[in-house]
Design an enzyme around this catalytic site. Structure first.
Site: not given
Lengths: 360, 360
Positions: B230, B234
């Site tokens: 994750d 980003k």
């Protein structure tokens, strides 16, 4: 394709020279990226003299002149080919030059906000935008100046008045658009934060102040910093600009750090806490804190405050500044960055200029 | 005077309902302050059905329907007077509705970015702006989508893909305009930051993970969070959007936190340090890091990192996120705020919509 945007610099001290260096170094990159070419067409400085050339002055020559003679009016001798006027005072420069934007960075009395207030008014009245880094005029006359700018359909920008180039104003005004800010807490004065950080490592208040003076963080008369006046002025700016308050500096409940002792600092430490000079602005609301409306009161205070070490502002050390916005939709958002400096404040002006160009 | 701005919501789960609640609560204030009235004209949700009414749907009725039956197509029974179409699929809704902006908040596979990527493309191709909160499409296809938006002269916004509504993208892209960002360091995953914070107070990794799962911070299969996928997605977004990188998720040197033991945490503590899962993006430059240019390489990593307690990111505890931008003119600027949440991500969409309106 680049569009020119013409500037008149009222004052050519540290901030103005920082801005000139930035424009010199980054002019091509700014043109490529944002399609704008900033041109300094006029400078008027009480000590260094003044120059006006409607097609733009050479920044490298200006910076060299400051280093060599300190006299701008020697420009013609270094760069003789241009159509030049010299000797114009600040108001004539503001009114009669062909600048799109006036950059007001003159030496200004923080108590009266003058001559900056008059300069900004003259800019608006002659249809020019104004960028400001002097905090006095915004703390003293924000509403009046903002209304005058709106009446003349020009822009009024002053990012550099709080936390230098760290975008405290733009974050609250623009980036958090749509959120309602109910409270702001900040470490807005680097000098006192430096002193408090030194006291944490065992220095007395007097020694830490002397050190701050030696490093140029504190002035010979440190009253404005250590008694919280500087932070109070910035709190008023945040209150009036970001929370539609109607505060004057005298309305801020204000206590400085000069009464803090090493024993106080040690006691906080023993309790897992840390003293910070906190400027706080809050709405005592019976309504939406983002709207100027009868019945809602915005208040402000500046006072030494014991924060738990887990608080986001507790870890902000040295001359760094920080600001926590409490909002309805995002909870707390904190911005940490420099609070002073030549390039940092020069950048505050550049950021404002780019915002003006985007909104023109 | 207010201008209407029409929205099609593709998906009506948590984020869409959060947005609807915000628009319902703040519609009048937004109209007064920004001169815009956001109107939801269409919703298309795989499970809840779809509705289209060119003059706008009633948000209170929509929210009530979700609570009562979960079926949007019962709308006509509660609000029978409107011209309504129902049963349109997502692509038809995007192409044929009269929306100005498509809000893409459908359930999307993070590995493929679908169907969100196709939705966003369809929006651009039919001349509509798109707002996104799914991180897959931006991590996977930012450049392609940004170019398609530019070719169709529409806007592409995705603040919610990094740190939910905390304005990480807008700060870097817009507010720090004129600065060159050479490095970004962030705590971009709240789940792992929560686990690490719990381990600091003596919980084992397994217990802290179980607690995070119980609180809904971590999913049943926690791999995406704890192995750093994750955060890597980003990091790619920040690299490509704010630093003109050309990274794919597979390019990120990635280590998760599942190998960290209580002994590691205690060892750091004893040394006055703290473990954080840090996503780092940096330019190995032979040029201006803000320009996409041959010869400049942007790289990224995600790895557990020991920070001294004095580091601005060390004090960021629990599920909070934070991001430090290292810039040429301001040095380090840090933004701290929420990284997830229904209203927070709903606000991410609102912030993007206000930005679209300002730039239209």
């Amino acid at each position: 394709m680049t569009t020119p945007h013409k500037l008149a610099l009222i004052g050519f001290g540290t901030v103005g020279q920082g801005l000139a260096e930035i424009l010199l170094a980054k002019g091509d990159a700014l043109a490529a990226r944002y399609g704008v070419q900033f041109q300094v067409v006029a400078i008027s400085d009480l000590l260094k003299g003044s120059l006006y050339s409607p097609d733009g002055l050479d920044l490298a020559v200006l910076l060299e002149l400051v280093r060599r003679t300190g006299k701008l009016e020697d420009y013609a001798s270094l760069w003789p080919s241009q159509a030049l006027s010299s000797g114009w005072d600040s108001l004539r420069t503001i009114r009669e030059s062909n600048a799109d934007t006036v950059v007001e960075i003159s030496w200004t009395d923080v108590q009266t906000g003058q001559p900056a207030i008059d300069h900004v008014k003259a800019a608006f009245e002659s249809g020019k935008n104004a960028v400001l880094t002097n905090k006095g005029p915004v703390a003293l006359a924000y509403r009046e100046l903002a209304e005058l700018a709106a009446a003349h359909n020009v822009q009024f920008r002053f990012e550099g008045t709080v936390m230098s180039g760290t975008p405290t104003i733009r974050l609250g005004q623009r980036v958090l658009a749509g959120c309602t800010i109910s409270e702001i807490k900040g470490i807005l004065n680097g000098t006192t934060n430096y002193i408090l950080t030194q006291m944490e490592s065992g220095q007395s208040y007097a020694d830490a102040l002397a050190e701050a003076q030696r490093l140029g963080y504190a002035e010979a008369d440190p009253t404005a910093d250590v008694e919280g006046w500087d932070a109070a002025g910035k709190a008023v700016t945040l209150a009036n600009v970001l929370m539609d308050g109607e505060l004057r500096v005298a309305d801020v409940a204000r206590t400085g750090i000069s009464g803090l002792t090493l024993a106080d600092v040690e006691a906080a430490k023993a309790a897992g806490q840390r003293w910070k000079l906190i400027a706080r602005v809050w709405a005592e609301a019976d309504g939406d804190a983002s709207q100027r409306a009868p019945g809602r009161i915005v208040r402000a205070s500046v006072r030494p405050t014991r924060l738990p070490l887990s608080h986001p502002l507790a870890g902000v050390s040295g001359a760094v500044n920080a600001c926590t916005y409490t909002t309805d939709l995002l909870g707390d958002v904190t911005l940490v960055g420099p609070g002073a400096g030549r390039m940092e404040t020069g950048y505050a002006v550049l950021g404002d200029l780019l915002e003006i160009v985007r909104n023109t």
